[in-house]
Design an enzyme around this catalytic site. Structure first.
Site, mmCIF file in Angstrom:
data_model
loop_
_atom_site.group_PDB
_atom_site.id
_atom_site.type_symbol
_atom_site.label_atom_id
_atom_site.label_comp_id
_atom_site.label_asym_id
_atom_site.label_seq_id
_atom_site.Cartn_x
_atom_site.Cartn_y
_atom_site.Cartn_z
ATOM 1 N N ASP A 10 5.292 -0.538 4.751
ATOM 2 C CA ASP A 10 3.718 -0.125 4.169
ATOM 3 C C ASP A 10 3.089 -0.728 4.402
ATOM 4 O O ASP A 10 2.987 -1.527 4.027
ATOM 5 C CB ASP A 10 4.600 0.872 2.919
ATOM 6 C CG ASP A 10 3.166 1.102 2.691
ATOM 7 O OD1 ASP A 10 2.141 1.422 3.514
ATOM 8 O OD2 ASP A 10 2.663 2.218 2.074
ATOM 9 N N ILE A 11 2.291 -0.871 6.199
ATOM 10 C CA ILE A 11 0.983 -1.154 5.750
ATOM 11 C C ILE A 11 0.370 -1.788 5.048
ATOM 12 O O ILE A 11 -0.987 -2.161 4.321
ATOM 13 C CB ILE A 11 0.175 -0.685 7.206
ATOM 14 C CG1 ILE A 11 -0.736 -1.961 7.524
ATOM 15 C CG2 ILE A 11 -1.138 0.137 7.112
ATOM 16 C CD1 ILE A 11 -0.966 -2.100 9.289
ATOM 17 N N ASN A 24 -10.356 8.086 12.795
ATOM 18 C CA ASN A 24 -10.916 9.087 13.297
ATOM 19 C C ASN A 24 -12.290 8.275 14.219
ATOM 20 O O ASN A 24 -12.208 7.927 13.315
ATOM 21 C CB ASN A 24 -10.381 10.425 13.421
ATOM 22 C CG ASN A 24 -10.494 10.549 12.137
ATOM 23 O OD1 ASN A 24 -11.680 10.047 12.048
ATOM 24 N ND2 ASN A 24 -9.870 11.485 11.186
ATOM 25 N N GLY A 32 -1.405 10.699 8.814
ATOM 26 C CA GLY A 32 -1.142 10.010 9.057
ATOM 27 C C GLY A 32 -1.398 8.042 8.483
ATOM 28 O O GLY A 32 -1.452 7.506 7.100
ATOM 29 N N VAL A 33 -1.190 7.268 9.513
ATOM 30 C CA VAL A 33 -1.313 5.555 8.803
ATOM 31 C C VAL A 33 -3.025 5.917 8.009
ATOM 32 O O VAL A 33 -3.247 5.451 7.380
ATOM 33 C CB VAL A 33 -1.657 4.439 10.065
ATOM 34 C CG1 VAL A 33 -2.263 3.442 9.602
ATOM 35 C CG2 VAL A 33 -0.422 4.039 10.207
ATOM 36 N N ASP A 34 -4.129 6.375 8.720
ATOM 37 C CA ASP A 34 -5.572 6.437 8.364
ATOM 38 C C ASP A 34 -5.513 7.164 7.555
ATOM 39 O O ASP A 34 -5.957 6.345 5.663
ATOM 40 C CB ASP A 34 -6.518 7.367 8.783
ATOM 41 C CG ASP A 34 -7.157 7.688 9.455
ATOM 42 O OD1 ASP A 34 -8.277 6.894 8.515
ATOM 43 O OD2 ASP A 34 -8.440 8.516 9.726
ATOM 44 N N GLY A 119 1.280 8.338 16.787
ATOM 45 C CA GLY A 119 1.506 9.449 16.010
ATOM 46 C C GLY A 119 0.674 10.140 17.180
ATOM 47 O O GLY A 119 1.667 11.009 17.353
ATOM 48 N N VAL A 120 0.118 11.258 16.378
ATOM 49 C CA VAL A 120 -0.299 13.073 16.157
ATOM 50 C C VAL A 120 -1.692 12.444 17.986
ATOM 51 O O VAL A 120 -0.892 13.467 18.640
ATOM 52 C CB VAL A 120 -1.569 13.234 15.231
ATOM 53 C CG1 VAL A 120 -0.256 13.128 14.644
ATOM 54 C CG2 VAL A 120 -2.153 12.687 15.030
ATOM 55 N N TYR A 121 -1.567 11.523 17.828
ATOM 56 C CA TYR A 121 -2.173 11.038 19.179
ATOM 57 C C TYR A 121 -1.257 10.758 21.019
ATOM 58 O O TYR A 121 -1.671 11.504 21.895
ATOM 59 C CB TYR A 121 -3.144 10.192 19.539
ATOM 60 C CG TYR A 121 -4.488 10.243 18.796
ATOM 61 C CD1 TYR A 121 -4.793 11.554 17.971
ATOM 62 C CD2 TYR A 121 -5.331 9.123 18.565
ATOM 63 C CE1 TYR A 121 -6.558 11.992 17.439
ATOM 64 C CE2 TYR A 121 -6.918 9.793 17.630
ATOM 65 C CZ TYR A 121 -6.686 10.540 16.814
ATOM 66 O OH TYR A 121 -8.267 10.640 16.617
#
Length: 167
Positions: A10-11, A24, A32-34, A119-121
């Site tokens: 986990d970053i 974004n 996600g990570v963001d 991920g979503v991109y």
């Protein structure tokens, strides 16, 4: 010489000088990570991000880490995959180049990157990993400041992809 490693973690829990956020363009949080970074850092991160005026794809901006163990968050906006015909590969490489430039300016010695745009991109994971590793190796070939770069992977298969590339 810089040490490169692939880890599954986990970053938001890493004790490094800087973690990179796959943000974004608004820099105001997301999924996600963001989203995880924004939640873990607390509301002051969002307040600082509001002062930055967003971020263009491929660029990078620095904030404090607030409640994170990392001193800094470097926000970069990866490209959305559209089949590879809209400069996605060069823009992804720019994310790594610009994040490392910002890291150097901040005096960072240890940095952790997530798998940007996968991920979503929908950037193809293998190609994204190749671009990440190659770009970081090229940028840091003669660097004496940055000592450790971790490629932080969500899944075991992503980690194995990075490990193969780093061998």
């Amino acid at each position: 010489m810089v040490q490169l490693s692939a880890i599954q973690a986990d970053i938001t829990t890493l004790e490094v000088d800087a973690i990179v956020n796959a943000a974004n363009v608004s820099l105001l949080g997301g999924g996600g990570v963001d989203g995880a970074i924004h939640r873990a850092a607390g509301p002051d991160l969002l307040n600082e991000c509001r002062t930055l005026g967003g971020c263009l794809t491929g660029e990078a901006k620095l904030t404090k880490g607030y409640l994170l163990p990392a001193k800094y968050v470097i926000h970069t906006v990866g490209p959305v995959w559209h089949g590879g015909n809209q400069h996605e590969e060069s823009r992804l490489a720019d994310c790594y180049r610009n994040a490392l430039r910002v890291a150097r300016q901040a005096g960072v010695k240890t940095i952790a990157f997530p798998c940007i745009s996968t991920g979503v991109y929908h950037f193809p994971k293998q190609r994204a990993a190749e671009i990440a590793v190659t770009t970081v190796q090229e940028v840091l070939a003669d660097d004496k400041q940055i000592e450790q770069v971790d490629f932080v992977c969500f899944s075991k298969s992503d980690k194995e992809t990075y490990q193969r590339l780093l061998e």
